[in-house]
Write a protein that holds these residues in place. Structure first.
Motif, PDB file in Angstrom:
ATOM      1  N   SER A 111      33.079  38.512  38.596  1.00 46.36           N
ATOM      2  CA  SER A 111      31.728  39.284  38.508  1.00 46.36           C
ATOM      3  C   SER A 111      30.791  38.648  39.442  1.00 46.36           C
ATOM      4  CB  SER A 111      31.231  39.322  37.560  1.00 46.36           C
ATOM      5  OG  SER A 111      31.904  40.097  36.417  1.00 46.36           O
ATOM      6  N   VAL A 112      30.963  37.281  39.658  1.00 43.50           N
ATOM      7  CA  VAL A 112      30.155  36.724  40.737  1.00 43.50           C
ATOM      8  C   VAL A 112      30.646  36.891  41.961  1.00 43.50           C
ATOM      9  CG1 VAL A 112      29.932  34.167  41.717  1.00 43.50           C
ATOM     10  CG2 VAL A 112      29.879  34.571  39.191  1.00 43.50           C
ATOM     11  N   LEU A 113      31.945  37.163  42.040  1.00 42.05           N
ATOM     12  CA  LEU A 113      32.330  37.628  43.517  1.00 42.05           C
ATOM     13  C   LEU A 113      31.807  38.890  44.017  1.00 42.05           C
ATOM     14  CD1 LEU A 113      36.051  36.491  43.439  1.00 42.05           C
ATOM     15  CD2 LEU A 113      34.523  35.281  44.799  1.00 42.05           C
ATOM     16  N   VAL A 114      31.804  39.895  42.987  1.00 44.15           N
ATOM     17  CA  VAL A 114      31.202  41.045  43.305  1.00 44.15           C
ATOM     18  C   VAL A 114      29.873  40.998  43.639  1.00 44.15           C
ATOM     19  CG1 VAL A 114      30.691  43.139  42.375  1.00 44.15           C
ATOM     20  CG2 VAL A 114      32.664  42.337  41.834  1.00 44.15           C
ATOM     21  N   VAL A 115      29.002  40.315  42.673  1.00 41.90           N
ATOM     22  CA  VAL A 115      27.637  39.974  43.231  1.00 41.90           C
ATOM     23  C   VAL A 115      27.296  39.381  44.534  1.00 41.90           C
ATOM     24  CG1 VAL A 115      25.272  39.399  42.159  1.00 41.90           C
ATOM     25  CG2 VAL A 115      27.026  40.506  40.756  1.00 41.90           C
ATOM     26  N   LEU A 116      28.015  38.331  44.716  1.00 45.69           N
ATOM     27  CA  LEU A 116      27.942  37.420  46.143  1.00 45.69           C
ATOM     28  C   LEU A 116      28.184  38.290  47.158  1.00 45.69           C
ATOM     29  CD1 LEU A 116      27.171  34.671  47.237  1.00 45.69           C
ATOM     30  CD2 LEU A 116      29.624  33.949  46.838  1.00 45.69           C
TER      31      LEU A 116
ATOM     32  N   LYS B 285      35.407  44.408  40.469  1.00 45.11           N
ATOM     33  CA  LYS B 285      35.616  43.200  39.509  1.00 45.11           C
ATOM     34  C   LYS B 285      37.190  43.126  39.014  1.00 45.11           C
ATOM     35  CE  LYS B 285      34.547  41.820  34.712  1.00 45.11           C
ATOM     36  NZ  LYS B 285      33.525  41.985  33.583  1.00 45.11           N
ATOM     37  N   GLU B 286      37.576  44.546  39.029  1.00 43.91           N
ATOM     38  CA  GLU B 286      39.002  44.718  38.623  1.00 43.91           C
ATOM     39  C   GLU B 286      40.052  44.182  39.593  1.00 43.91           C
ATOM     40  OE1 GLU B 286      36.412  46.965  36.378  1.00 43.91           O
ATOM     41  OE2 GLU B 286      36.745  46.925  38.643  1.00 43.91           O
ATOM     42  N   ALA B 287      39.489  44.536  40.968  1.00 47.21           N
ATOM     43  CA  ALA B 287      40.474  44.062  41.986  1.00 47.21           C
ATOM     44  C   ALA B 287      40.665  42.712  42.127  1.00 47.21           C
ATOM     45  CB  ALA B 287      40.265  44.868  43.444  1.00 47.21           C
ATOM     46  N   TYR B 288      39.381  41.964  41.917  1.00 47.08           N
ATOM     47  CA  TYR B 288      39.332  40.472  42.019  1.00 47.08           C
ATOM     48  C   TYR B 288      40.272  39.915  40.826  1.00 47.08           C
ATOM     49  CZ  TYR B 288      35.803  41.002  45.639  1.00 47.08           C
ATOM     50  OH  TYR B 288      35.195  41.179  46.846  1.00 47.08           O
ATOM     51  N   ALA B 289      40.111  40.476  39.830  1.00 47.93           N
ATOM     52  CA  ALA B 289      40.680  39.978  38.453  1.00 47.93           C
ATOM     53  C   ALA B 289      42.337  39.982  38.861  1.00 47.93           C
ATOM     54  CB  ALA B 289      40.364  40.857  37.245  1.00 47.93           C
TER      55      ALA B 289
ATOM     56  N   LYS C  95      19.393  31.412  41.148  1.00 43.86           N
ATOM     57  CA  LYS C  95      19.102  30.459  42.327  1.00 43.86           C
ATOM     58  C   LYS C  95      20.604  30.412  43.121  1.00 43.86           C
ATOM     59  CE  LYS C  95      15.634  27.148  40.681  1.00 43.86           C
ATOM     60  NZ  LYS C  95      15.453  25.791  40.178  1.00 43.86           N
ATOM     61  N   LEU C  96      21.712  30.332  42.287  1.00 46.48           N
ATOM     62  CA  LEU C  96      22.848  30.313  42.920  1.00 46.48           C
ATOM     63  C   LEU C  96      23.055  31.269  43.957  1.00 46.48           C
ATOM     64  CD1 LEU C  96      25.541  30.144  39.715  1.00 46.48           C
ATOM     65  CD2 LEU C  96      24.696  28.353  41.215  1.00 46.48           C
ATOM     66  N   PHE C  97      22.442  32.629  44.016  1.00 48.88           N
ATOM     67  CA  PHE C  97      22.852  33.766  44.798  1.00 48.88           C
ATOM     68  C   PHE C  97      21.734  33.729  45.785  1.00 48.88           C
ATOM     69  CE2 PHE C  97      24.834  34.728  40.906  1.00 48.88           C
ATOM     70  CZ  PHE C  97      25.955  35.114  41.271  1.00 48.88           C
TER      71      PHE C  97
END
Length: 465
Positions: free
Chosen positions: A446-451, A406-410, A366-368
């Motif tokens: 991971s959330v940032l990647v998916v969103l 994911k790696e870049a955001y981390a 639901k979040l997405f």
């Protein structure tokens, strides 16, 4: 020997896990031995049988992947065959008409119980050499009874329970046809098993008392009894026999609750059978390993927590594409448009490791797919500390130019945390709140990647303006 097994439920109620285990084992035995598995619907109880119950049986077996070689075969469509055999038995002296009324039978049973005798039919209408039968009452339609052997025993080597011996003196003359000509359960079962060349009968041990009667009828008709394997009862988590009355869930309930069919099948397999210490295994492994020698003799107990744990194992290890397809109907029921938003397979991949059921995955999704939160100034002030705003602004700028991985955001988070000398929760919690108006989400990178970068930057920018 060409193995032929059957599952023969009565469609008089819903089908629960205990019933399904009685389908799973004969199916597995047939598949292991390259034999045939037959579904037979025992629907001669017209008052209690229903088409809805039949539908649930067929749908439940299909959902679990218990494929059929023959069937469903309905007993009511074989009535002419049963009547033909009843006539043959009457003509050959294997059966006889009995005119004892229900009232007379009840009176006889009351007398026997008062005398501490086992209630049983006394053979009043059974023809014997030199015996004079009572006059036939007018206007009474008789039942037809099988002439059970007198003396001796019925002995069989049960594949689960070992040798069982029942004295014929314990068995009275069974009614095989009612006054209206409708055949009875124990009689139909015998004719069906003979006509269908059933080699192995694998069923619940509540049928043990039926077995000597069925063996006697089969032998009287010139047949050879199949191998019988009577499975111990499945108890619910309170130690009572599993039934609807005791709170058992139907197979449809598990489907609607977001369980995977392979997890249910794995769980059912272990309710009375084992292969070493194997707990989680594929359907193919189960079929390859299955044999009657490994069936347990003790009652199996339903453990809801174990089933939920198994479902979690299967969800964790499922192919994301297949898992997403299985989860979509639940998401759609919750009002989500899975085509308008992030890739649903990516969303499911992100959520599956923490979920026990498909419903939990859909809830997390639901979040997405819900609209972006429209946070007020007061909500922002209450949930995001003023002191963290500079770090949040820098984070938004860094995310907007970072690679969407994911790696870049981390790496971005690590850089901002070092610059402002703060801990991850101090930054991640405000980010979660800005994105979804909640502080509970999977790993934020991971959330940032998916969103998606654009959507994430848009939502975060509203907070830091």
């Amino acid at each position: 020997m060409h193995i032929r097994t059957r599952f023969a439920p009565s469609p008089t109620g819903f089908i629960h896990l205990g019933n399904l285990r009685s389908a799973l084992y004969p199916w597995a035995f047939a598949r292991h031995n390259k034999g045939d598995f037959i579904l037979r619907i025992e629907d001669t109880d017209l008052e209690r049988s229903s088409q809805e119950a039949v539908d649930v049986i067929i749908e439940g077996m299909a959902w679990l992947g218990l494929d059929l070689d023959e069937g469903p075969i309905y007993q009511m469509q074989r009535i002419d065959r049963y009547r033909e055999v009843v006539k043959q038995m009457l003509d050959s002296g294997l059966a006889y008409p009995c005119y004892m009324s229900e009232e007379e039978l009840n009176k006889l049973r009351d007398q026997q119980m008062a005398s501490k005798e086992k209630p049983r039919y006394n053979g009043l209408w059974r023809p014997e050499p030199g015996k004079t039968l009572p006059p036939v009452p007018e206007g009474v339609s008789p039942v037809i009874r099988f002439k059970n052997p007198i003396g001796g025993s019925v002995i069989w080597n049960d594949a689960v329970k070992g040798q069982i011996e029942i004295s014929n003196d314990e068995l009275d003359d069974l009614v095989i046809a009612r006054p209206d000509g409708t055949p009875t359960y124990n009689f139909c079962v015998v004719i069906d098993d003979m006509d269908m060349n059933i080699t192995h009968v694998i069923r619940g041990d509540d049928h043990v008392n039926n077995t000597p009667r069925q063996i006697n009828i089969m032998r009287a008709l010139g047949g050879s009894p199949p191998v019988y394997a009577h499975l111990p009862t499945v108890l619910n988590d309170a130690g009572e026999k599993m039934s609807k009355r005791n709170g058992a869930m139907s197979v449809r309930d598990y489907q609607r609750a977001g369980y995977l069919p392979d997890a249910i099948l794995n769980y059912l397999a272990r309710l009375g059978w084992s292969h070493g210490d194997a707990e989680v295994f594929t359907k193919e492994q189960f079929v390859n390993w299955f044999d009657l020698e490994s069936l347990g003799r003790s009652p199996a107990q339903h453990n809801p927590e174990k089933l939920l744990w198994l479902n979690h194992q299967y969800i964790q290890n499922s192919d994301p594409v297949k898992l997403a397809a299985a989860t979509k109907p639940f998401a759609h029921e919750m009002g989500m448009d899975t085509e308008a938003g992030p890739d649903f397979v990516q969303v499911v991949s992100l959520l599956k490791d923490r979920a026990n059921t498909l419903i939990e995955i859909a809830e997390g999704a639901k979040l997405f797919y819900l609209p972006a939160p429209n946070l007020t100034a007061d909500q922002i002030k209450e949930n995001i500390a003023e002191a963290v705003m500079p770090a949040l602004k820098d984070l938004v700028e860094a995310i907007s130019t970072a690679e969407p991985t994911k790696e870049a955001y981390a790496a971005v988070f690590k850089q901002i945390l070092a610059k402002y000398q703060i801990k991850m929760p101090a930054l991640a919690m405000p980010v979660r709140y800005a994105l979804f108006a909640t502080t509970q989400t999977p790993a934020i990178d991971s959330v940032l990647v998916v969103l998606g970068k654009d959507e994430a930057v848009k939502r975060l920018s509203k907070v830091v303006q």
